[in-house]
Design a protein around this motif. Structure first.
Motif, PDB file in Angstrom:
ATOM      1  N   ALA A   1     -29.357  -3.047  38.800  1.00  0.00           N
ATOM      2  CA  ALA A   1     -28.440  -3.118  40.082  1.00  0.00           C
ATOM      3  C   ALA A   1     -27.314  -1.775  40.109  1.00  0.00           C
ATOM      4  CB  ALA A   1     -28.597  -4.254  41.359  1.00  0.00           C
ATOM      5  N   ILE A   2     -26.976  -2.388  38.726  1.00  0.00           N
ATOM      6  CA  ILE A   2     -25.147  -1.712  38.294  1.00  0.00           C
ATOM      7  C   ILE A   2     -25.405  -0.483  37.874  1.00  0.00           C
ATOM      8  CG2 ILE A   2     -23.314  -2.267  37.386  1.00  0.00           C
ATOM      9  CD1 ILE A   2     -23.782  -5.229  37.817  1.00  0.00           C
ATOM     10  N   GLU A   3     -26.122  -0.612  37.302  1.00  0.00           N
ATOM     11  CA  GLU A   3     -26.550   0.818  36.042  1.00  0.00           C
ATOM     12  C   GLU A   3     -27.024   1.742  37.287  1.00  0.00           C
ATOM     13  OE1 GLU A   3     -29.958   2.798  33.552  1.00  0.00           O
ATOM     14  OE2 GLU A   3     -29.294   0.583  32.894  1.00  0.00           O
ATOM     15  N   TYR A   4     -27.900   1.401  37.656  1.00  0.00           N
ATOM     16  CA  TYR A   4     -28.991   1.985  38.921  1.00  0.00           C
ATOM     17  C   TYR A   4     -27.780   2.806  40.422  1.00  0.00           C
ATOM     18  CZ  TYR A   4     -32.199   4.091  42.004  1.00  0.00           C
ATOM     19  OH  TYR A   4     -33.546   4.929  42.598  1.00  0.00           O
ATOM     20  N   ALA A   5     -26.478   1.850  40.619  1.00  0.00           N
ATOM     21  CA  ALA A   5     -25.121   2.064  41.179  1.00  0.00           C
ATOM     22  C   ALA A   5     -24.844   3.596  40.620  1.00  0.00           C
ATOM     23  CB  ALA A   5     -24.400   1.384  42.229  1.00  0.00           C
ATOM     24  N   LEU A   6     -24.054   3.218  39.724  1.00  0.00           N
ATOM     25  CA  LEU A   6     -23.053   3.786  38.671  1.00  0.00           C
ATOM     26  C   LEU A   6     -24.137   5.317  38.177  1.00  0.00           C
ATOM     27  CD1 LEU A   6     -22.101   1.736  35.992  1.00  0.00           C
ATOM     28  CD2 LEU A   6     -20.756   2.723  37.735  1.00  0.00           C
ATOM     29  N   THR A   7     -25.502   5.631  38.138  1.00  0.00           N
ATOM     30  CA  THR A   7     -25.942   6.545  37.863  1.00  0.00           C
ATOM     31  C   THR A   7     -26.394   7.241  39.344  1.00  0.00           C
ATOM     32  OG1 THR A   7     -27.495   5.159  35.768  1.00  0.00           O
ATOM     33  CG2 THR A   7     -28.366   7.943  37.268  1.00  0.00           C
ATOM     34  N   TYR A   8     -26.479   6.565  40.496  1.00  0.00           N
ATOM     35  CA  TYR A   8     -26.753   7.992  42.102  1.00  0.00           C
ATOM     36  C   TYR A   8     -25.189   8.003  43.067  1.00  0.00           C
ATOM     37  CZ  TYR A   8     -31.175   7.922  39.798  1.00  0.00           C
ATOM     38  OH  TYR A   8     -33.101   8.520  39.283  1.00  0.00           O
ATOM     39  N   GLY A   9     -24.229   7.229  41.495  1.00  0.00           N
ATOM     40  CA  GLY A   9     -22.653   7.058  43.145  1.00  0.00           C
ATOM     41  C   GLY A   9     -22.753   6.361  43.957  1.00  0.00           C
ATOM     42  N   TYR A  10     -23.999   5.270  44.213  1.00  0.00           N
ATOM     43  CA  TYR A  10     -24.449   4.145  44.899  1.00  0.00           C
ATOM     44  C   TYR A  10     -23.062   3.130  44.975  1.00  0.00           C
ATOM     45  CZ  TYR A  10     -28.576   6.685  45.968  1.00  0.00           C
ATOM     46  OH  TYR A  10     -29.779   7.831  45.189  1.00  0.00           O
ATOM     47  N   ARG A  11     -22.680   2.234  46.430  1.00  0.00           N
ATOM     48  CA  ARG A  11     -22.633   1.953  46.509  1.00  0.00           C
ATOM     49  C   ARG A  11     -23.450   0.187  45.371  1.00  0.00           C
ATOM     50  NH1 ARG A  11     -19.400   4.252  44.735  1.00  0.00           N
ATOM     51  NH2 ARG A  11     -17.813   4.833  45.715  1.00  0.00           N
ATOM     52  N   TYR A  12     -22.719  -0.512  44.846  1.00  0.00           N
ATOM     53  CA  TYR A  12     -23.176  -2.436  44.462  1.00  0.00           C
ATOM     54  C   TYR A  12     -22.946  -3.114  45.376  1.00  0.00           C
ATOM     55  CZ  TYR A  12     -24.332  -6.646  41.767  1.00  0.00           C
ATOM     56  OH  TYR A  12     -24.810  -7.428  41.887  1.00  0.00           O
ATOM     57  N   LEU A  13     -23.377  -3.820  46.071  1.00  0.00           N
ATOM     58  CA  LEU A  13     -23.471  -5.656  46.665  1.00  0.00           C
ATOM     59  C   LEU A  13     -23.625  -6.841  45.743  1.00  0.00           C
ATOM     60  CD1 LEU A  13     -24.399  -4.458  50.721  1.00  0.00           C
ATOM     61  CD2 LEU A  13     -22.611  -3.357  49.473  1.00  0.00           C
ATOM     62  N   VAL A  14     -22.864  -7.401  45.421  1.00  0.00           N
ATOM     63  CA  VAL A  14     -22.967  -8.555  45.367  1.00  0.00           C
ATOM     64  C   VAL A  14     -23.106 -10.057  45.901  1.00  0.00           C
ATOM     65  CG1 VAL A  14     -20.316  -8.466  45.588  1.00  0.00           C
ATOM     66  CG2 VAL A  14     -21.656 -10.256  43.898  1.00  0.00           C
ATOM     67  N   GLY A  15     -24.245 -10.529  45.244  1.00  0.00           N
ATOM     68  CA  GLY A  15     -24.932 -11.611  46.230  1.00  0.00           C
ATOM     69  C   GLY A  15     -24.226 -12.921  45.951  1.00  0.00           C
ATOM     70  N   SER A  16     -23.118 -13.286  44.941  1.00  0.00           N
ATOM     71  CA  SER A  16     -23.048 -14.281  44.687  1.00  0.00           C
ATOM     72  C   SER A  16     -21.434 -15.272  43.583  1.00  0.00           C
ATOM     73  CB  SER A  16     -24.257 -15.551  44.395  1.00  0.00           C
ATOM     74  OG  SER A  16     -23.728 -16.812  43.774  1.00  0.00           O
ATOM     75  N   VAL A  17     -21.539 -15.810  43.072  1.00  0.00           N
ATOM     76  CA  VAL A  17     -19.817 -15.665  41.556  1.00  0.00           C
ATOM     77  C   VAL A  17     -19.250 -15.276  41.721  1.00  0.00           C
ATOM     78  CG1 VAL A  17     -20.288 -15.834  39.411  1.00  0.00           C
ATOM     79  CG2 VAL A  17     -22.741 -16.248  40.187  1.00  0.00           C
ATOM     80  N   LEU A  18     -19.150 -13.919  42.499  1.00  0.00           N
ATOM     81  CA  LEU A  18     -17.581 -13.572  42.666  1.00  0.00           C
ATOM     82  C   LEU A  18     -16.590 -14.272  43.434  1.00  0.00           C
ATOM     83  CD1 LEU A  18     -17.915  -9.976  41.829  1.00  0.00           C
ATOM     84  CD2 LEU A  18     -17.417 -11.630  40.370  1.00  0.00           C
ATOM     85  N   ASP A  19     -15.836 -14.375  44.156  1.00  0.00           N
ATOM     86  CA  ASP A  19     -14.894 -15.413  44.501  1.00  0.00           C
ATOM     87  C   ASP A  19     -14.933 -14.901  45.856  1.00  0.00           C
ATOM     88  OD1 ASP A  19     -13.940 -16.898  42.934  1.00  0.00           O
ATOM     89  OD2 ASP A  19     -12.154 -15.030  42.633  1.00  0.00           O
ATOM     90  N   VAL A  20     -15.320 -13.260  46.268  1.00  0.00           N
ATOM     91  CA  VAL A  20     -15.537 -12.888  47.236  1.00  0.00           C
ATOM     92  C   VAL A  20     -16.358 -12.772  47.851  1.00  0.00           C
ATOM     93  CG1 VAL A  20     -16.721 -10.464  46.514  1.00  0.00           C
ATOM     94  CG2 VAL A  20     -15.151 -10.562  48.925  1.00  0.00           C
ATOM     95  N   VAL A  21     -17.533 -13.223  47.805  1.00  0.00           N
ATOM     96  CA  VAL A  21     -18.904 -14.321  48.551  1.00  0.00           C
ATOM     97  C   VAL A  21     -18.110 -15.069  49.359  1.00  0.00           C
ATOM     98  CG1 VAL A  21     -20.730 -14.177  47.959  1.00  0.00           C
ATOM     99  CG2 VAL A  21     -20.479 -12.253  47.163  1.00  0.00           C
ATOM    100  N   LEU A  22     -17.888 -15.987  48.463  1.00  0.00           N
ATOM    101  CA  LEU A  22     -17.944 -17.165  48.621  1.00  0.00           C
ATOM    102  C   LEU A  22     -16.536 -17.644  49.617  1.00  0.00           C
ATOM    103  CD1 LEU A  22     -19.265 -17.494  46.077  1.00  0.00           C
ATOM    104  CD2 LEU A  22     -16.859 -20.178  45.630  1.00  0.00           C
ATOM    105  N   LEU A  23     -15.436 -16.493  49.649  1.00  0.00           N
ATOM    106  CA  LEU A  23     -15.103 -16.365  50.432  1.00  0.00           C
ATOM    107  C   LEU A  23     -15.568 -16.060  52.294  1.00  0.00           C
ATOM    108  CD1 LEU A  23     -12.087 -15.439  51.441  1.00  0.00           C
ATOM    109  CD2 LEU A  23     -12.366 -12.825  51.327  1.00  0.00           C
ATOM    110  N   HIS A  24     -16.523 -14.915  52.030  1.00  0.00           N
ATOM    111  CA  HIS A  24     -17.252 -14.320  53.065  1.00  0.00           C
ATOM    112  C   HIS A  24     -18.276 -15.623  53.705  1.00  0.00           C
ATOM    113  CE1 HIS A  24     -16.924 -10.127  51.975  1.00  0.00           C
ATOM    114  NE2 HIS A  24     -16.173 -10.719  52.912  1.00  0.00           N
TER     115      HIS A  24
END
Length: 424
Positions: free
Chosen positions: A208-231
């Protein structure tokens, strides 16, 4: 009439309240490029800002609160009286029922704000990965709310086990692919080494990350990172208010753990408010992160595109077994949750499929709700705690985050039932 005033106005961030400073993300010592700088290219700007904030409370945009109301927040807090009666326990049991959302799980709580922040930046296409399918479903719906396209890399074994999840994502407008795929360089590499690879969340994340980088899209993260636990803290903030309305003080708070988002979102506000005496994180015995994982810096994704984070991990190259609780197959645990487990503020347990199937059946027969296999791990711990209270004649209040329903997992439950039956 649902009281939408119970929808929080702020998200809660546990980082400033941790017993020790959280070890920061870092680039590997032999890095050819900065993974931290890469985050700026793939995450929406406000999501990245919130990932590194040390603010204790962050205001929820009114547009996001409106979307929360539209998908059924606040979710119900349900007293499981028939389960209590069946167990003969003096404990009170409450379910915070996240299965009441349109996507059937807690995942929509962070998909909406991340999609909103991407939309505000003028993004037209978002990308993510999904294991069991709950997160991918949430992203597909959230993207459609803001007229954006979405691409979802779904772990192959779950893609094959849960075809209805794929159908729902596509009905919401998502483009769904079984990972590993031939759409990315990393996917092609994995398939070359093993054409029948079952996939893993780490691999799907890398694609997903490689695909987003290749085409200039944005990646949405589903778990693990602090921002997800925040929401996800909307779960715990609502539960605190609902328990206060009932005049209840919680003793035990329980949730299952894949990466840690539903558990952290539910339990962290209680820790911050100094409510509760015991917090129990529950994982799968088949993916023994808590019992055998190491607390060290590791990559969240298999390709090593994201920054190293310090967490309890089985290693980025770990290939999980094909258990039906796809959301619990991830190789690591959120850094903040890892720290709290290490500091013994949070307890952990691990259960196997036969144990959780028994718990799921009991909840179905007494309460009528079909739990997701992931949620059933937490429910097994609830039953054990209730039986312990019975043994000691203790009037505890046990609250569990019922993270999702299992109406799309009936085929998996049938397979488990047949396998268990064949052993008898």
């Amino acid at each position: 009439m649902v009281n939408t005033d119970l929808i929080p106005k702020y998200w809660y961030n546990i980082v400033p309240d941790l017993p020790k400073p959280l070890p920061p993300p870092r680039d590997p010592p032999d890095a050819e490029f900065s993974r931290i700088e890469l985050l700026k290219k793939i995450l929406p700007k406000e999501v990245l800002r919130q990932q590194f904030t040390i603010e204790r409370f962050i205001k929820i945009p009114e547009e996001v609160r409106d979307r929360y109301a539209a998908i059924g927040r606040p979710t119900p807090l349900i007293r499981a009286k028939r389960l209590e009666e069946y167990l003969g326990t003096p404990a009170k049991i409450y379910f915070k029922y996240e299965g009441a959302t349109p996507t059937g799980s807690h995942k929509i709580n962070t998909a909406i704000p991340q999609a909103y922040f991407a939309y505000k930046e003028g993004v037209e296409h978002v990308v993510t990965e999904t294991g069991a399918g709950q997160w991918g479903t949430a992203v597909a719906l959230a993207a459609s709310m803001y007229n954006m396209e979405s691409t979802i890399f779904m772990v192959k074994v779950s893609y094959e086990q849960k075809p209805m999840r794929k159908t729902i994502m596509e009905l919401y407008g998502g483009n769904v692919y079984p990972s590993p795929t031939d759409l990315t360089e990393f996917g092609r590499k994995v398939l070359k080494e093993n054409p029948n690879h079952p996939g893993s969340l780490g691999i799907a994340m890398s694609e997903a990350i490689e695909y987003a980088l290749t085409y200039g899209y944005r990646y949405l993260v589903g778990s693990v990172l602090d921002v997800v636990l925040l929401h996800q803290s909307v779960i715990g903030m609502e539960a605190i208010a609902q328990l206060e309305e009932l005049g209840e003080e919680p003793d035990v708070l329980i949730g299952c753990v894949g990466g840690g988002s539903n558990f952290g979102g539910f339990v962290y506000p209680f820790i911050g408010a100094k409510k509760g005496k015991k917090y129990i994180a529950v994982g799968a015995a088949e993916v023994p992160k808590f019992s055998t994982g190491k607390y060290e810096y590791d990559f969240p994704d298999s390709a090593g595109l994201l920054p190293l984070v310090k967490m309890i991990t089985l290693g980025k190259d770990y290939v999980p077994p094909s258990i039906y609780a796809g959301g619990l197959r991830y190789h690591g645990v959120a850094p903040s949750l890892s720290l709290l487990v290490r500091e013994k503020i949070i307890e952990w347990r691990e259960y196997g499929e036969e144990d959780i199937f028994e718990a799921a059946q009991l909840v179905m027969k007494t309460q009528g709700i079909v739990p997701a296999p992931e949620t059933s791990h937490a429910l097994r711990a609830v039953i054990d705690e209730a039986l312990e209270a019975k043994k000691k004649n203790e009037k505890k209040v046990i609250v569990v985050n019922f993270s999702g329903h299992g109406l799309l997992d009936l085929g998996n439950y049938e397979s488990i039932r047949k396998r268990i039956g064949s052993k008898k």
